[in-house]
Scaffold this active site. Sequence first.
Site, PDB file in Angstrom:
ATOM      1  N   GLY A 122      28.445  42.385  56.129  1.00 48.20           N
ATOM      2  CA  GLY A 122      28.128  42.094  57.451  1.00 48.20           C
ATOM      3  C   GLY A 122      26.629  42.963  58.197  1.00 48.20           C
TER       4      GLY A 122
ATOM      5  N   CYS B 140      20.947  35.363  58.909  1.00 46.65           N
ATOM      6  CA  CYS B 140      21.874  36.258  59.552  1.00 46.65           C
ATOM      7  C   CYS B 140      21.982  34.787  60.625  1.00 46.65           C
ATOM      8  CB  CYS B 140      20.809  37.049  60.184  1.00 46.65           C
ATOM      9  SG  CYS B 140      20.186  38.129  59.242  1.00 46.65           S
TER      10      CYS B 140
ATOM     11  N   LYS C 291      12.716  35.216  53.162  1.00 42.08           N
ATOM     12  CA  LYS C 291      14.599  34.843  52.549  1.00 42.08           C
ATOM     13  C   LYS C 291      15.053  33.853  52.640  1.00 42.08           C
ATOM     14  CE  LYS C 291      17.684  37.169  49.426  1.00 42.08           C
ATOM     15  NZ  LYS C 291      18.729  38.819  49.437  1.00 42.08           N
TER      16      LYS C 291
ATOM     17  N   ILE D  65      17.896  32.879  46.067  1.00 41.20           N
ATOM     18  CA  ILE D  65      18.350  32.196  46.946  1.00 41.20           C
ATOM     19  C   ILE D  65      19.034  33.154  48.031  1.00 41.20           C
ATOM     20  CG2 ILE D  65      18.634  29.524  46.764  1.00 41.20           C
ATOM     21  CD1 ILE D  65      21.024  30.352  45.730  1.00 41.20           C
TER      22      ILE D  65
HETATM   23  C1  LIG Z   1      26.733  43.826  48.819  1.00 40.57           C
HETATM   24  C2  LIG Z   1      25.709  42.393  48.640  1.00 40.57           C
HETATM   25  C3  LIG Z   1      24.990  42.879  49.441  1.00 40.57           C
HETATM   26  C4  LIG Z   1      23.942  42.196  50.510  1.00 40.57           C
HETATM   27  N1  LIG Z   1      22.644  42.103  51.723  1.00 40.57           N
HETATM   28  C5  LIG Z   1      22.024  41.895  51.693  1.00 40.57           C
HETATM   29  C6  LIG Z   1      21.205  42.384  52.555  1.00 40.57           C
HETATM   30  O1  LIG Z   1      20.884  42.755  53.201  1.00 40.57           O
HETATM   31  N2  LIG Z   1      19.636  41.195  52.858  1.00 40.57           N
HETATM   32  C7  LIG Z   1      19.479  39.681  52.422  1.00 40.57           C
HETATM   33  O2  LIG Z   1      18.487  39.713  52.246  1.00 40.57           O
HETATM   34  N3  LIG Z   1      20.519  39.929  51.370  1.00 40.57           N
HETATM   35  C8  LIG Z   1      21.551  40.740  51.070  1.00 40.57           C
HETATM   36  N4  LIG Z   1      22.670  40.190  49.985  1.00 40.57           N
HETATM   37  C9  LIG Z   1      22.313  38.810  48.990  1.00 40.57           C
HETATM   38  C10 LIG Z   1      20.597  39.455  48.300  1.00 40.57           C
HETATM   39  O3  LIG Z   1      19.920  40.102  48.374  1.00 40.57           O
HETATM   40  C11 LIG Z   1      21.361  38.558  47.249  1.00 40.57           C
HETATM   41  O4  LIG Z   1      20.388  37.244  47.857  1.00 40.57           O
HETATM   42  C12 LIG Z   1      22.182  37.822  46.791  1.00 40.57           C
HETATM   43  O5  LIG Z   1      23.748  38.616  46.494  1.00 40.57           O
HETATM   44  C13 LIG Z   1      22.220  36.642  45.266  1.00 40.57           C
HETATM   45  O6  LIG Z   1      21.864  36.988  44.173  1.00 40.57           O
HETATM   46  P1  LIG Z   1      22.756  37.416  43.017  1.00 40.57           P
HETATM   47  O7  LIG Z   1      22.921  36.547  42.647  1.00 40.57           O
HETATM   48  O8  LIG Z   1      21.641  38.405  41.891  1.00 40.57           O
HETATM   49  O9  LIG Z   1      23.404  38.665  43.317  1.00 40.57           O
HETATM   50  C14 LIG Z   1      22.812  40.909  49.175  1.00 40.57           C
HETATM   51  C15 LIG Z   1      24.390  40.622  48.114  1.00 40.57           C
HETATM   52  C16 LIG Z   1      25.197  41.452  48.209  1.00 40.57           C
HETATM   53  C17 LIG Z   1      26.186  41.059  47.112  1.00 40.57           C
END
Ligand SMILES: Cc1cc2nc3c(=O)[nH]c(=O)nc-3n(C[C@H](O)[C@H](O)[C@H](O)COP(=O)(O)O)c2cc1C
Length: 305
Positions: free
Chosen positions: A73, A130, A165, A190
């Site tokens: 969040g 968001c 993004k 993504i």
């Molecule tokens: C714990 C957590 C917090 C995240 N917080 C954000 C965020 O603040 N802003 C954002 O654009 N993406 C956020 N993401 C998404 C990641 O940047 C990324 O796009 C997503 O996890 C997919 O990549 P992955 O499979 O390598 O984790 C978050 C992901 C996780 C797991």
Amino acid sequence: MKPKIDLNIAGLYLKNPVLPASGTFGYGIEYEEMVPLDQLSAIITKGLTLKPREGNSPPRIVETACGVLNSVGLENIGIERFIKEKLPRIREHNIPVIVNIGGETAIEYEELAGILDKEEVEALEVNISCPNLQKGGAAFGNDPEIAGSVIERVRKRFSRTVFAKIPPADNINPVALACQNEGADAISLINTIRSLAIDIETQKPILGGIFGGLSGPAIKPVALRMVWEVSNILDIPVIGIGGIFTGSDAIEFILSGAVAVQVGTANLVDPLSCLKITEGIKEYMARKGIQNITQLVGKAKLSEK
Ligand SMILES: Cc1cc2nc3c(=O)[nH]c(=O)nc-3n(C[C@H](O)[C@H](O)[C@H](O)COP(=O)(O)O)c2cc1C
């Protein structure tokens, strides 16, 4: 010969194509004892908002068969404290700083961009996944017009590199095009996929926020397909994200059309992931006799076109 893996995105120089994904590497400095931060190509901060946010009620993270569900969040300290307390500390490591921004209204994004334009920040990553509170809570990035208007506002106020993004929506192509048309320099994709986990003993959702975002290996095939499709229709670069844990995973994204990648969930398992993945990319290039990483970008598609 050393393989050439550096790149430049609209004036943002990256010494390698592997970035830590927002929200999975804090503000970077939390890891300075464990990770030689100066070897990373950049820091992407966790999502920042105008005012501090407490985030969703716990639990916020649950493991699934092949990934992680989170409903953090957008908990963060707010832009003012970030600039005062964190930014000078990150700058000590001499790497570019990319600030990931989020907001509840389009104006909030614009204000953040204006504030950050005056700071030593090389790039913004605009998280348009968001919920838009003025439109009943649907993500900004689900509607091409709204997504474009957020990027337009940010572009007006921020003079350096802007990444948009975008969420993995069904209409990802028109959303990506709208962001490009309004001045984004690159598209990061993504973000997580909205999902649910249920506890059968309490007979309730596990996460405090009910729904969470799915990340990790489970989303890699979806992300690869989206990188392929979106990079086909854009003139600006695509940065691939989703389930990247190894150099081979990163290479798959590059062959699908990404010029760079971000690593998220893998950081939660091993904070050295970005550096190990960079090494993996170099080993692959040496093994295949590839001198410049640009030779690999979108190569899997050459027979399609
Ligand atoms: C714990 C957590 C917090 C995240 N917080 C954000 C965020 O603040 N802003 C954002 O654009 N993406 C956020 N993401 C998404 C990641 O940047 C990324 O796009 C997503 O996890 C997919 O990549 P992955 O499979 O390598 O984790 C978050 C992901 C996780 C797991």
